[in-house]
Write a protein that holds these residues in place. Structure first.
Motif, PDB file in Angstrom:
ATOM      1  N   MET A   1      76.250  36.459  59.889  1.00  0.00           N
ATOM      2  CA  MET A   1      75.431  35.449  59.377  1.00  0.00           C
ATOM      3  C   MET A   1      74.164  35.803  59.625  1.00  0.00           C
ATOM      4  O   MET A   1      73.788  35.738  60.716  1.00  0.00           O
ATOM      5  CB  MET A   1      75.975  34.160  59.595  1.00  0.00           C
ATOM      6  N   ASN A   2      73.151  35.445  59.037  1.00  0.00           N
ATOM      7  CA  ASN A   2      71.892  35.585  59.158  1.00  0.00           C
ATOM      8  C   ASN A   2      71.161  34.512  59.913  1.00  0.00           C
ATOM      9  O   ASN A   2      71.204  33.369  59.567  1.00  0.00           O
ATOM     10  CB  ASN A   2      70.930  35.696  58.036  1.00  0.00           C
ATOM     11  N   LYS A   3      71.043  34.664  61.098  1.00  0.00           N
ATOM     12  CA  LYS A   3      70.178  33.618  62.050  1.00  0.00           C
ATOM     13  C   LYS A   3      69.073  33.016  61.695  1.00  0.00           C
ATOM     14  O   LYS A   3      68.948  31.786  61.858  1.00  0.00           O
ATOM     15  CB  LYS A   3      70.353  34.366  63.447  1.00  0.00           C
ATOM     16  N   GLN A   4      68.322  33.857  61.166  1.00  0.00           N
ATOM     17  CA  GLN A   4      67.121  33.436  60.499  1.00  0.00           C
ATOM     18  C   GLN A   4      67.097  32.074  59.370  1.00  0.00           C
ATOM     19  O   GLN A   4      66.503  31.219  59.227  1.00  0.00           O
ATOM     20  CB  GLN A   4      66.218  34.144  60.160  1.00  0.00           C
ATOM     21  N   HIS A   5      68.357  32.403  58.730  1.00  0.00           N
ATOM     22  CA  HIS A   5      68.537  31.414  57.780  1.00  0.00           C
ATOM     23  C   HIS A   5      69.332  30.202  58.572  1.00  0.00           C
ATOM     24  O   HIS A   5      69.261  29.143  57.541  1.00  0.00           O
ATOM     25  CB  HIS A   5      69.609  32.240  56.739  1.00  0.00           C
ATOM     26  N   PRO A 166      81.406  27.212  57.794  1.00  0.00           N
ATOM     27  CA  PRO A 166      80.925  28.430  57.528  1.00  0.00           C
ATOM     28  C   PRO A 166      80.555  28.969  56.120  1.00  0.00           C
ATOM     29  O   PRO A 166      79.881  29.566  55.486  1.00  0.00           O
ATOM     30  CB  PRO A 166      81.884  29.460  58.300  1.00  0.00           C
ATOM     31  N   GLU A 167      81.557  28.467  55.167  1.00  0.00           N
ATOM     32  CA  GLU A 167      81.682  28.550  53.767  1.00  0.00           C
ATOM     33  C   GLU A 167      80.470  28.282  53.109  1.00  0.00           C
ATOM     34  O   GLU A 167      79.750  28.894  52.346  1.00  0.00           O
ATOM     35  CB  GLU A 167      83.083  28.125  53.117  1.00  0.00           C
ATOM     36  N   GLY A 168      79.963  26.859  53.460  1.00  0.00           N
ATOM     37  CA  GLY A 168      78.902  26.521  52.833  1.00  0.00           C
ATOM     38  C   GLY A 168      77.724  27.137  53.197  1.00  0.00           C
ATOM     39  O   GLY A 168      76.535  27.303  52.535  1.00  0.00           O
ATOM     40  N   VAL A 169      77.437  27.292  54.311  1.00  0.00           N
ATOM     41  CA  VAL A 169      76.230  28.065  54.885  1.00  0.00           C
ATOM     42  C   VAL A 169      76.152  29.542  54.062  1.00  0.00           C
ATOM     43  O   VAL A 169      75.078  30.104  53.842  1.00  0.00           O
ATOM     44  CB  VAL A 169      76.173  28.575  56.492  1.00  0.00           C
ATOM     45  N   GLU A 170      77.413  30.138  54.040  1.00  0.00           N
ATOM     46  CA  GLU A 170      77.245  31.591  53.360  1.00  0.00           C
ATOM     47  C   GLU A 170      77.051  31.139  51.821  1.00  0.00           C
ATOM     48  O   GLU A 170      76.285  31.943  51.096  1.00  0.00           O
ATOM     49  CB  GLU A 170      78.806  32.140  53.459  1.00  0.00           C
ATOM     50  N   ARG A 171      77.613  30.167  51.364  1.00  0.00           N
ATOM     51  CA  ARG A 171      77.321  29.858  49.679  1.00  0.00           C
ATOM     52  C   ARG A 171      75.699  29.755  49.623  1.00  0.00           C
ATOM     53  O   ARG A 171      75.204  30.281  48.719  1.00  0.00           O
ATOM     54  CB  ARG A 171      77.844  28.886  49.509  1.00  0.00           C
ATOM     55  N   MET A 172      75.113  29.076  50.589  1.00  0.00           N
ATOM     56  CA  MET A 172      73.698  28.618  50.425  1.00  0.00           C
ATOM     57  C   MET A 172      72.800  30.181  50.578  1.00  0.00           C
ATOM     58  O   MET A 172      71.828  30.421  50.036  1.00  0.00           O
ATOM     59  CB  MET A 172      73.283  27.672  51.433  1.00  0.00           C
ATOM     60  N   PRO A 177      68.667  32.540  49.542  1.00  0.00           N
ATOM     61  CA  PRO A 177      68.437  33.054  50.923  1.00  0.00           C
ATOM     62  C   PRO A 177      67.133  32.615  51.613  1.00  0.00           C
ATOM     63  O   PRO A 177      66.708  32.828  52.703  1.00  0.00           O
ATOM     64  CB  PRO A 177      68.275  34.607  50.649  1.00  0.00           C
ATOM     65  N   ASP A 178      66.132  32.201  50.571  1.00  0.00           N
ATOM     66  CA  ASP A 178      64.838  31.618  51.013  1.00  0.00           C
ATOM     67  C   ASP A 178      64.599  30.225  51.497  1.00  0.00           C
ATOM     68  O   ASP A 178      63.629  29.929  52.005  1.00  0.00           O
ATOM     69  CB  ASP A 178      63.786  31.959  49.720  1.00  0.00           C
ATOM     70  N   VAL A 179      65.922  29.545  51.573  1.00  0.00           N
ATOM     71  CA  VAL A 179      65.996  28.201  52.102  1.00  0.00           C
ATOM     72  C   VAL A 179      66.618  28.281  53.331  1.00  0.00           C
ATOM     73  O   VAL A 179      67.958  28.401  53.491  1.00  0.00           O
ATOM     74  CB  VAL A 179      66.761  27.379  51.156  1.00  0.00           C
TER      75      VAL A 179
END
Length: 211
Positions: A1-5, A166-172, A177-179
């Motif tokens: 998972m992208n930590k910056q996101h 985790p499912e919601g974070v990945e969907r976002m 990816p810019d949010v």
């Protein structure tokens, strides 16, 4: 998972208040009060990148160049209805913010969002826009709300929630990816009904005393 996101806000007071909110015996009034308090703490983190400029002021001693917020006032967008719980606390910290609302409910069969209302401030393209909703579960409603805000010109967006799955974070991450996503906790998973586990139940119901 992208930590910056994804940013998890681990401040001790945030974590302590969240633990109390999770308890099923907490009253509606107590839940509402804690949500307002925790939203103030979360708002400090999500607004760290607000731009500053300087202005000339007179202190009782002398004239000085002092820092002040630059540009248009930021926009707070509540995803109805539960988002209003976070909104109220943030407005205590940033009373000059412009406020908008996106009304969405989750179809219980498909778990897909259905829009019923949208009213947002003007000039979103020139404002930092913070979208608030206590729960990032499937991510479908959050993605739909941000889709709508981008249609209205929003470019500098943040998403603030109390709990995330985790499912919601990945969907976002896939859809926007810019949010960046800011949350107090990343929980284990979603159950078969799309609720966050261990979670804290339905935030809107607990806030408003409905079932």
């Amino acid at each position: 998972m992208n930590k910056q996101h994804l940013t998890i806000i681990n401040h001790p007071l945030v974590q302590h208040k969240l633990t109390i909110m999770r308890k099923k015996e907490v009253s509606t009034a107590g839940f509402r009060r804690l949500l307002r308090e925790i939203s103030l703490l979360l708002a400090y983190e999500v607004t760290r990148e607000l731009e500053l400029t300087t202005t000339t002021i007179e202190t009782p001693i002398c004239e000085m160049q002092a820092p002040t917020l630059e540009g248009k006032k930021l926009a707070l967008i509540s995803i109805l209805r539960a988002g209003n719980g976070l909104l109220d606390g943030i407005l205590e910290l940033i009373p000059g913010a412009r406020v908008g609302f996106v009304g969405l409910y989750r179809d219980p069969e498909t778990l897909q969002p259905v829009e019923y209302y949208c009213k947002v401030p003007n000039a979103l393209d020139a404002r930092m826009t913070i979208v608030v909703d206590p729960m990032l579960a499937t991510g479908n409603s959050s993605v739909a709300a941000i889709d709508k805000l981008k249609e209205h010109g929003a470019k500098n967006l943040r998403f603030l929630c109390l709990l995330a799955a985790p499912e919601g974070v990945e969907r976002m991450r896939q859809a926007h990816p810019d949010v960046p996503v800011f949350t107090a906790a990343l929980d284990e998973r979603l159950d078969d009904h799309g609720y966050i586990v261990p979670g804290l139940g339905d935030a809107g119901d607990r806030m408003f005393g409905t079932k």
